[in-house]
Design a protein around this motif. Structure first.
Motif, PDB file in Angstrom:
ATOM      1  N   HIS A 101      37.757  50.810  40.158  1.00 20.29           N
ATOM      2  CA  HIS A 101      38.243  49.632  39.438  1.00 20.29           C
ATOM      3  C   HIS A 101      38.386  48.432  40.374  1.00 20.29           C
ATOM      4  CE1 HIS A 101      39.539  53.053  36.941  1.00 20.29           C
ATOM      5  NE2 HIS A 101      39.335  52.224  35.930  1.00 20.29           N
ATOM      6  N   GLY A 102      38.456  47.251  39.775  1.00 18.77           N
ATOM      7  CA  GLY A 102      38.780  46.040  40.531  1.00 18.77           C
ATOM      8  C   GLY A 102      37.615  45.401  41.257  1.00 18.77           C
ATOM      9  N   TYR A 103      36.407  45.644  40.780  1.00 22.09           N
ATOM     10  CA  TYR A 103      35.239  45.086  41.452  1.00 22.09           C
ATOM     11  C   TYR A 103      34.744  43.771  40.845  1.00 22.09           C
ATOM     12  CZ  TYR A 103      34.661  49.283  44.278  1.00 22.09           C
ATOM     13  OH  TYR A 103      34.848  50.295  45.177  1.00 22.09           O
ATOM     14  N   GLY A 104      35.277  43.409  39.675  1.00 23.60           N
ATOM     15  CA  GLY A 104      34.845  42.168  39.041  1.00 23.60           C
ATOM     16  C   GLY A 104      35.293  40.960  39.847  1.00 23.60           C
ATOM     17  N   VAL A 105      34.678  39.805  39.598  1.00 17.17           N
ATOM     18  CA  VAL A 105      35.008  38.597  40.363  1.00 17.17           C
ATOM     19  C   VAL A 105      36.497  38.264  40.237  1.00 17.17           C
ATOM     20  CG1 VAL A 105      34.590  36.128  40.602  1.00 17.17           C
ATOM     21  CG2 VAL A 105      32.687  37.667  40.142  1.00 17.17           C
ATOM     22  N   GLU A 106      36.981  38.240  38.986  1.00 11.50           N
ATOM     23  CA  GLU A 106      38.387  37.891  38.777  1.00 11.50           C
ATOM     24  C   GLU A 106      39.310  38.925  39.396  1.00 11.50           C
ATOM     25  OE1 GLU A 106      39.863  36.867  34.856  1.00 11.50           O
ATOM     26  OE2 GLU A 106      38.054  35.671  34.526  1.00 11.50           O
ATOM     27  N   ALA A 107      38.983  40.194  39.178  1.00 11.13           N
ATOM     28  CA  ALA A 107      39.847  41.266  39.676  1.00 11.13           C
ATOM     29  C   ALA A 107      39.937  41.240  41.197  1.00 11.13           C
ATOM     30  CB  ALA A 107      39.328  42.617  39.205  1.00 11.13           C
ATOM     31  N   ARG A 108      38.810  41.071  41.855  1.00 13.01           N
ATOM     32  CA  ARG A 108      38.858  41.132  43.324  1.00 13.01           C
ATOM     33  C   ARG A 108      39.507  39.883  43.912  1.00 13.01           C
ATOM     34  NH1 ARG A 108      32.833  40.641  42.896  1.00 13.01           N
ATOM     35  NH2 ARG A 108      32.324  38.589  43.699  1.00 13.01           N
TER      36      ARG A 108
END
Lengths: 131, 129
Positions: free
Chosen positions: A98-105
């Motif tokens: 999880h957490g690989y999207g632009v916003e998430a990272r």
């Protein structure tokens, strides 16, 4: 047989050619804080060995940690420890996929630096109140 | 060797480059020690906050408590192990050719000695030396 002679190979672009991004800075800080903690462990060993040696040796190490310079080092040590810990938690989140999207990272990167500074200050406030 | 199926060149094989087949183990140990460090370090930070400014006798009394001593020991061992793995990765990224093996050895020696000193310290306190 393959051609095994070594010759100058093209290198991929490295750190200095990229515009610094928050995620990139957090990655570099994770490594730097890790390396700082590596040498900071000497302080832990010194403290424990001094405590084991007796009151005089302990007074020396306690005096050092109580000095301005000592406190500055301990403050930096606290921040490095908290930052590296939060960075580690970030890696654990990534380990779950999880957490690989632009916003998430970007959110994770901001949370790491804001969290590490906030928790460090909080710990020192608690420390000063208790001490 | 012609009979062996490998994409490594003979030169790479002679130099010992390429996979040492320990990568997964290495990665896993880093994660295991990281997870162990998490509660251990949190405990230790609060321990340090609570013993600051205390007299030598009080600090020794608190550290000598079996629970404190065992947690501190666990933190030292897990921490030093994690340090050794982490610094090895840094060395392998930046140091090549000549000094690489020596620097890797220095990393092992440093982690072992720092860990040994800290373990000796806490054990001496715990056993009432």
């Amino acid at each position: 047989m393959a051609d095994v002679r070594t010759k100058a190979r093209p290198l991929s672009p490295h750190l200095q050619v990229f515009r610094p991004l928050l995620t990139m800075v957090m990655s570099i800080l994770h490594r730097i804080t890790g390396a700082a903690l590596y040498f900071g462990t000497l302080l832990l060993a010194w403290w424990l060995v001094a405590a084991a040696s007796g009151p005089e040796a302990y007074a020396t190490v306690a005096g050092f940690f109580d000095s301005i310079f000592g406190r500055l080092i301990l403050f930096g040590y606290t921040w490095a420890l908290v930052h590296h810990t939060l960075g580690g938690i970030r890696h654990f989140i990534w380990d779950t996929g999880h957490g690989y999207g632009v916003e998430a990272r970007n959110m994770l990167a901001s949370a790491t630096i804001i969290g590490s500074v906030a928790i460090t200050i909080l710990l020192w406030i608690v420390g000063l109140l208790v001490g | 060797m012609a009979h062996e199926k490998s994409i490594r060149t003979p030169l790479a094989r002679v130099k010992g480059l390429g996979s040492a087949k320990e990568g997964t183990e290495h990665f896993w140990r880093q994660r295991v020690t990281a997870l162990a460090n998490l509660p251990l370090v949190i405990f230790f930070v609060f321990l340090i906050i609570s013993v600051q400014g205390e007299s030598h006798a009080d600090v020794v009394r608190i550290l000598a408590h079996p629970f404190t001593a065992i947690v501190t020991l666990a933190m030292i061992i897990s921490g030093v192990w994690h340090m050794k793995i982490g610094m090895q990765v840094i060395i392998e990224d930046y140091v090549h050719e000549g000094p690489k093996l020596l620097v890797l050895m220095a990393n092992s020696f440093f982690c072992f000695l720092v860990g040994l000193a800290a373990v000796f310290g806490i054990l001496k306190i715990a056993f009432g030396g």
